[in-house]
Design an enzyme around this catalytic site. Structure first.
Site, PDB file in Angstrom:
ATOM      1  N   PHE A  80      48.663  15.032  33.745  1.00 45.04           N
ATOM      2  CA  PHE A  80      48.532  16.546  33.140  1.00 45.04           C
ATOM      3  C   PHE A  80      46.733  16.948  32.978  1.00 45.04           C
ATOM      4  CE2 PHE A  80      48.417  19.545  29.720  1.00 45.04           C
ATOM      5  CZ  PHE A  80      48.896  20.803  30.509  1.00 45.04           C
ATOM      6  N   GLY A  81      46.303  17.792  33.431  1.00 45.48           N
ATOM      7  CA  GLY A  81      45.028  18.259  33.331  1.00 45.48           C
ATOM      8  C   GLY A  81      45.069  19.485  32.512  1.00 45.48           C
ATOM      9  N   TYR A  82      44.233  19.521  31.587  1.00 45.61           N
ATOM     10  CA  TYR A  82      44.104  20.825  30.518  1.00 45.61           C
ATOM     11  C   TYR A  82      42.818  21.194  30.235  1.00 45.61           C
ATOM     12  CZ  TYR A  82      43.176  17.257  26.970  1.00 45.61           C
ATOM     13  OH  TYR A  82      42.858  15.921  26.463  1.00 45.61           O
ATOM     14  N   GLY A  83      41.565  20.216  30.906  1.00 45.50           N
ATOM     15  CA  GLY A  83      40.453  20.714  30.629  1.00 45.50           C
ATOM     16  C   GLY A  83      39.727  20.744  31.967  1.00 45.50           C
ATOM     17  N   SER A  84      38.790  19.961  32.637  1.00 41.33           N
ATOM     18  CA  SER A  84      38.071  20.262  33.839  1.00 41.33           C
ATOM     19  C   SER A  84      38.975  19.901  34.995  1.00 41.33           C
ATOM     20  CB  SER A  84      36.670  19.391  33.798  1.00 41.33           C
ATOM     21  OG  SER A  84      36.984  17.955  33.429  1.00 41.33           O
TER      22      SER A  84
ATOM     23  N   GLU B  33      37.393  10.006  32.410  1.00 40.27           N
ATOM     24  CA  GLU B  33      37.858  10.194  31.007  1.00 40.27           C
ATOM     25  C   GLU B  33      37.589   9.281  29.945  1.00 40.27           C
ATOM     26  OE1 GLU B  33      39.617  13.490  31.002  1.00 40.27           O
ATOM     27  OE2 GLU B  33      38.337  13.530  32.592  1.00 40.27           O
TER      28      GLU B  33
END
Length: 214
Positions: A6-10, A87
């Protein structure tokens, strides 16, 4: 084996790895915050950038994108090695439920991996919360080998707008950064700043003012 991240930033606008499926959706009981230092991508050890992490918060909903990687152990290992390197400021991986609809009772996917950080001073990358004005000054001026901190914020703001899931806290911080940069007023959707189409608001800017900061 298949895994989802799950990606929530870049990762929302620049995943950077080979994936087989992308789904827009959300996770629950987490909120997006700009409390993590970045010293090797968008900042330096002397002047760290501020990037997103997640805070546990009952009832919160965080929208982003889930990416599926399938195709065998080598492909999955390659993607995970890339993600762990990228990350590196995040000191833990958490498994969460992912929903396509925030009102759904059943998750679309279970066991989705999300990179998060320990919100403690023992984590050397954890900056913690700060007054909005102080955060904006840091974001407006930090830069590193991969670009500047403000573009990270503006691109995330645009990515969330593009998927129809704007984040009020991101918009508030982005507008405060614009003030620091000398962009007086609020930017409407049809005007581009730093090459980005930005979300609509109420006030407008003159073309001359925009040209001075582009």
């Amino acid at each position: 084996m298949v895994f989802w991240i799950f990606g929530y930033g870049s990762l929302v606008w620049n995943p950077g790895f080979e994936y087989d499926e992308k789904v827009i959706g959300c996770i629950r009981d987490y909120k997006r915050v700009f409390d993590l230092a970045c010293i090797d991508h968008r900042g330096t050890p002397e002047h760290p950038a501020r990037t997103c992490t997640l805070d546990e918060h009952d009832g919160a909903v965080c929208w982003g994108a889930a990416y599926c990687v399938r195709g065998g152990p080598e492909k999955e290992k390659e993607a995970m090695v890339y993600l762990e390197r990228r990350e590196c400021e995040y000191d833990r991986k958490t498994l969460v439920d992912f929903f396509k609809d925030e009102d759904s009772e059943m998750p679309f996917i279970t066991g989705v991996i999300v990179f998060t950080s320990t919100p403690e001073l023992s984590n050397k990358y954890y900056l913690g919360p700060a007054p909005l004005e102080d955060m904006a000054k840091q974001v407006a001026t930090a830069s590193g080998p991969c670009g500047n901190n403000r573009d990270y914020l503006f691109k995330l703001e645009k990515a969330l707008f593009d998927i129809g899931r704007e984040d009020d806290s991101i918009i508030e911080l982005a507008n405060e950064v614009r003030k620091v940069l000398g962009i007086v007023g609020i930017v409407p959707k049809e005007i581009k700043v730093f090459g980005l189409s930005l979300v609509p608001h109420t006030a407008t800017l003159s073309p001359r003012k925009i040209a001075t900061v582009a």
